[in-house]
Write a protein that holds these residues in place. Structure first.
Motif, PDB file in Angstrom:
ATOM      1  N   GLY A  86      25.876  41.628  53.293  1.00 15.00           N
ATOM      2  CA  GLY A  86      26.413  43.020  53.245  1.00 15.00           C
ATOM      3  C   GLY A  86      27.883  43.153  53.239  1.00 15.00           C
ATOM      4  O   GLY A  86      28.476  44.368  53.104  1.00 15.00           O
ATOM      5  N   ARG A  87      28.646  42.061  53.219  1.00 21.45           N
ATOM      6  CA  ARG A  87      29.974  41.902  53.068  1.00 21.45           C
ATOM      7  C   ARG A  87      30.571  41.710  51.733  1.00 21.45           C
ATOM      8  O   ARG A  87      30.561  40.552  51.189  1.00 21.45           O
ATOM      9  N   ARG A  88      30.904  42.721  51.167  1.00 20.37           N
ATOM     10  CA  ARG A  88      31.698  42.650  49.663  1.00 20.37           C
ATOM     11  C   ARG A  88      32.908  42.990  49.740  1.00 20.37           C
ATOM     12  O   ARG A  88      33.727  42.213  49.060  1.00 20.37           O
ATOM     13  N   THR A  89      33.401  43.965  50.347  1.00 19.01           N
ATOM     14  CA  THR A  89      34.800  44.624  50.129  1.00 19.01           C
ATOM     15  C   THR A  89      35.977  43.697  51.015  1.00 19.01           C
ATOM     16  O   THR A  89      36.957  43.533  50.354  1.00 19.01           O
ATOM     17  N   GLU A  90      35.515  43.110  52.120  1.00 18.48           N
ATOM     18  CA  GLU A  90      36.443  42.184  52.671  1.00 18.48           C
ATOM     19  C   GLU A  90      36.967  40.800  52.030  1.00 18.48           C
ATOM     20  O   GLU A  90      37.835  40.527  52.015  1.00 18.48           O
ATOM     21  N   PRO A  91      35.623  40.216  51.355  1.00 18.97           N
ATOM     22  CA  PRO A  91      36.370  39.085  50.780  1.00 18.97           C
ATOM     23  C   PRO A  91      36.806  39.333  49.571  1.00 18.97           C
ATOM     24  O   PRO A  91      38.215  38.641  49.371  1.00 18.97           O
ATOM     25  N   GLN A  92      36.752  40.530  48.879  1.00 22.21           N
ATOM     26  CA  GLN A  92      37.822  40.887  47.683  1.00 22.21           C
ATOM     27  C   GLN A  92      39.024  41.146  48.234  1.00 22.21           C
ATOM     28  O   GLN A  92      40.014  40.751  47.491  1.00 22.21           O
ATOM     29  N   LEU A  93      39.325  41.877  49.407  1.00 24.74           N
ATOM     30  CA  LEU A  93      40.472  41.852  49.865  1.00 24.74           C
ATOM     31  C   LEU A  93      41.352  40.631  50.285  1.00 24.74           C
ATOM     32  O   LEU A  93      42.534  40.622  50.067  1.00 24.74           O
ATOM     33  N   LEU A  94      40.632  39.949  50.753  1.00 23.22           N
ATOM     34  CA  LEU A  94      41.178  38.421  51.291  1.00 23.22           C
ATOM     35  C   LEU A  94      41.639  37.645  50.071  1.00 23.22           C
ATOM     36  O   LEU A  94      42.638  37.066  50.120  1.00 23.22           O
ATOM     37  N   ILE A  95      40.770  37.780  49.187  1.00 23.72           N
ATOM     38  CA  ILE A  95      41.082  36.807  47.950  1.00 23.72           C
ATOM     39  C   ILE A  95      42.245  37.680  46.917  1.00 23.72           C
ATOM     40  O   ILE A  95      43.366  36.704  46.776  1.00 23.72           O
ATOM     41  N   LEU A 137      40.920  30.076  39.455  1.00 30.64           N
ATOM     42  CA  LEU A 137      39.476  30.357  39.776  1.00 30.64           C
ATOM     43  C   LEU A 137      39.275  31.797  40.786  1.00 30.64           C
ATOM     44  O   LEU A 137      38.254  32.387  40.569  1.00 30.64           O
ATOM     45  N   TYR A 138      40.183  31.787  41.500  1.00 34.48           N
ATOM     46  CA  TYR A 138      40.300  32.677  42.653  1.00 34.48           C
ATOM     47  C   TYR A 138      40.292  34.272  41.798  1.00 34.48           C
ATOM     48  O   TYR A 138      39.807  35.262  41.979  1.00 34.48           O
ATOM     49  N   ALA A 139      41.421  34.187  41.012  1.00 33.32           N
ATOM     50  CA  ALA A 139      41.673  35.266  39.815  1.00 33.32           C
ATOM     51  C   ALA A 139      40.439  35.832  39.291  1.00 33.32           C
ATOM     52  O   ALA A 139      40.141  36.877  39.206  1.00 33.32           O
ATOM     53  N   ALA A 140      39.657  34.655  38.673  1.00 31.95           N
ATOM     54  CA  ALA A 140      38.545  35.152  38.145  1.00 31.95           C
ATOM     55  C   ALA A 140      37.479  35.540  38.885  1.00 31.95           C
ATOM     56  O   ALA A 140      36.613  36.533  38.431  1.00 31.95           O
ATOM     57  N   SER A 141      37.314  34.970  40.118  1.00 34.44           N
ATOM     58  CA  SER A 141      36.498  35.464  41.261  1.00 34.44           C
ATOM     59  C   SER A 141      36.658  36.894  41.544  1.00 34.44           C
ATOM     60  O   SER A 141      35.604  37.733  41.351  1.00 34.44           O
ATOM     61  N   LEU A 142      38.035  37.537  41.502  1.00 39.88           N
ATOM     62  CA  LEU A 142      38.250  38.777  42.014  1.00 39.88           C
ATOM     63  C   LEU A 142      37.702  39.655  40.878  1.00 39.88           C
ATOM     64  O   LEU A 142      37.144  40.664  41.269  1.00 39.88           O
ATOM     65  N   ALA A 143      38.115  39.115  39.623  1.00 36.55           N
ATOM     66  CA  ALA A 143      37.936  39.994  38.418  1.00 36.55           C
ATOM     67  C   ALA A 143      36.177  40.292  38.496  1.00 36.55           C
ATOM     68  O   ALA A 143      35.899  41.420  38.241  1.00 36.55           O
ATOM     69  N   ALA A 144      35.344  39.197  38.732  1.00 32.63           N
ATOM     70  CA  ALA A 144      34.070  39.377  38.388  1.00 32.63           C
ATOM     71  C   ALA A 144      33.503  40.328  39.776  1.00 32.63           C
ATOM     72  O   ALA A 144      32.663  40.886  39.153  1.00 32.63           O
ATOM     73  N   ARG A 145      34.010  40.116  40.770  1.00 28.84           N
ATOM     74  CA  ARG A 145      33.391  41.008  41.991  1.00 28.84           C
ATOM     75  C   ARG A 145      34.127  42.389  41.632  1.00 28.84           C
ATOM     76  O   ARG A 145      33.057  43.283  41.889  1.00 28.84           O
ATOM     77  N   ARG A 147      34.040  43.664  38.915  1.00 29.31           N
ATOM     78  CA  ARG A 147      32.904  44.338  37.841  1.00 29.31           C
ATOM     79  C   ARG A 147      31.422  44.344  38.354  1.00 29.31           C
ATOM     80  O   ARG A 147      30.673  44.598  37.535  1.00 29.31           O
ATOM     81  N   GLY A 148      31.405  44.089  39.726  1.00 27.06           N
ATOM     82  CA  GLY A 148      29.930  44.198  40.473  1.00 27.06           C
ATOM     83  C   GLY A 148      29.183  42.744  40.084  1.00 27.06           C
ATOM     84  O   GLY A 148      28.159  42.770  40.394  1.00 27.06           O
ATOM     85  N   ARG A 149      29.793  41.640  39.472  1.00 30.63           N
ATOM     86  CA  ARG A 149      29.120  40.345  39.392  1.00 30.63           C
ATOM     87  C   ARG A 149      29.446  39.527  40.543  1.00 30.63           C
ATOM     88  O   ARG A 149      30.196  38.563  40.528  1.00 30.63           O
ATOM     89  N   HIS A 150      28.854  39.883  41.727  1.00 25.19           N
ATOM     90  CA  HIS A 150      29.322  39.526  43.048  1.00 25.19           C
ATOM     91  C   HIS A 150      28.770  37.590  43.067  1.00 25.19           C
ATOM     92  O   HIS A 150      29.436  36.993  43.542  1.00 25.19           O
ATOM     93  N   LEU A 151      27.489  37.491  42.604  1.00 22.75           N
ATOM     94  CA  LEU A 151      27.117  35.898  42.471  1.00 22.75           C
ATOM     95  C   LEU A 151      28.038  35.031  41.933  1.00 22.75           C
ATOM     96  O   LEU A 151      28.590  34.230  42.320  1.00 22.75           O
ATOM     97  N   ARG A 152      28.420  35.790  40.462  1.00 22.45           N
ATOM     98  CA  ARG A 152      29.282  34.701  39.728  1.00 22.45           C
ATOM     99  C   ARG A 152      30.771  34.771  40.747  1.00 22.45           C
ATOM    100  O   ARG A 152      31.255  33.613  40.562  1.00 22.45           O
ATOM    101  N   GLY A 153      30.918  35.904  41.176  1.00 23.14           N
ATOM    102  CA  GLY A 153      32.384  35.625  42.039  1.00 23.14           C
ATOM    103  C   GLY A 153      32.360  34.918  43.061  1.00 23.14           C
ATOM    104  O   GLY A 153      33.433  34.171  43.133  1.00 23.14           O
ATOM    105  N   ARG A 154      31.108  34.784  43.766  1.00 23.83           N
ATOM    106  CA  ARG A 154      31.153  33.915  45.016  1.00 23.83           C
ATOM    107  C   ARG A 154      30.834  32.472  44.243  1.00 23.83           C
ATOM    108  O   ARG A 154      31.716  31.517  44.907  1.00 23.83           O
ATOM    109  N   LEU A 155      30.364  32.298  43.608  1.00 22.38           N
ATOM    110  CA  LEU A 155      30.487  30.904  42.847  1.00 22.38           C
ATOM    111  C   LEU A 155      31.785  30.357  42.416  1.00 22.38           C
ATOM    112  O   LEU A 155      32.380  29.246  42.567  1.00 22.38           O
ATOM    113  N   LEU A 156      32.686  31.229  41.582  1.00 14.57           N
ATOM    114  CA  LEU A 156      33.939  30.936  41.381  1.00 14.57           C
ATOM    115  C   LEU A 156      34.713  30.629  42.421  1.00 14.57           C
ATOM    116  O   LEU A 156      35.576  29.836  42.559  1.00 14.57           O
TER     117      LEU A 156
END
Length: 299
Positions: A86-95, A137-145, A147-156
């Motif tokens: 259920g944590r999605r916003t906080e990881p985005q902020l930290l990245i 990789l982290y910039a791509a992860s943030l962009a994916a998150r 856009r709602g692609r959270h699994l891809r964001g976590r992998l990146l």
């Protein structure tokens, strides 16, 4: 009854494989041409006194290791929160915080890297490449998150954290194995005697010239002024052990011939980087036509 060893003896090849790979990197000349171009580019940036700030001169030690704590800490915290449902916003902020903090950390790192000898600069280039990969990789992860692609964001971001780990390991090799950023004059106070020690007759020290002298096996830089006052500093630069006796003497200071650090002759204070530590300084006196010196314990 034969006693058994408490710890199994590791295989020499297994335990040394990583270290040997990095040591081969130190001796690999292929990146030297690229390093030369990058070094000139970094030195050409008109930073003025801000360059000394990036080196960490006001702190008395390199600034880069301090600044990298922010992106590394933010990204590691994001990885922990990615494991919490259920944590999605906080990881985005930290990245995002890590990406913002990576710029100043990189600026300090490049400023230090440009003043390293070949062996360190080769490892430093791969260290920088790992960190650039991590930022990408982290910039791509943030962009994916976003856009709602959270699994891809976590992998990146997982791949980014691995790249950060590799960069950190190489940074540790630079700092501790190759002594990049360490104070190369720190041991001097522990090696010289406390009492006055004779350096040689006054005639061995022509006025206004930088002269190399020996004090109990420790190299000194000695400068005798025209008026008779004598200054002595540890002879090897605190930055990368450059020979100060081969440096230029001007306006009461000596400039290291290797990387341009400037030290005040009167007390060894580093007035310009890249050195972040002052030089050990010695009191001097003339007795029976000979110059004697002892370590100055207080500045």
């Amino acid at each position: 009854m034969r006693s058994q060893p408490l710890v199994p003896r590791p295989s020499p090849d297994a335990s040394r494989r990583l270290l040997r790979a990095v040591e081969r990197l130190e001796q690999w000349p292929a990146p030297d041409r690229i390093a030369s171009i990058l070094r000139r580019a970094v030195r050409a940036v008109p930073l003025g006194r801000a360059r000394d700030v990036l080196h960490g001169l006001p702190l008395g030690h390199p600034l880069h290791p301090l600044l990298v704590q922010v992106p590394v800490g933010a990204w590691l915290s994001a990885a922990v929160l990615d494991c919490v449902p259920g944590r999605r916003t906080e990881p985005q902020l930290l990245i995002g915080v890590g990406l913002a903090a990576a710029g100043p950390a990189a600026a300090a790192g490049w400023a230090d890297w440009a003043e390293l000898p070949p062996e360190q600069s080769r490892v430093g280039l791969v260290h920088a490449a790992s960190n650039i990969a991590a930022v990408s990789l982290y910039a791509a992860s943030l962009a994916a998150r976003l856009r709602g692609r959270h699994l891809r964001g976590r992998l990146l971001s997982t791949a980014g954290l691995a790249a950060v780990g590799l960069g950190g390991a190489l940074g540790g090799h630079l700092a501790y194995r190759q002594a990049s950023g360490a104070n190369h004059a720190e041991a001097v106070p522990h090696l010289v005697p406390e009492d006055w020690t004779r350096l040689g007759p006054v005639s061995d020290f022509p006025a206004g010239q930088a002269v190399r002298a020996d004090l109990a096996g420790v190299e000194l830089l000695v400068v005798r002024e025209a008026g008779g006052e004598v200054h002595a500093l540890a002879g090897r630069c605190s930055h990368m052990a450059g020979p100060l006796a081969e440096g230029d003497i001007d306006n009461g200071c000596v400039r290291c011939p290797w990387h341009g650090s400037v030290f005040r002759l009167s007390d060894g204070w580093n007035v310009r980087g890249p050195a972040t530590s002052p030089q050990p300084s010695f009191e001097c006196r003339t007795v029976d036509g000979h110059i004697e010196a002892r370590l100055r314990r207080h500045r």
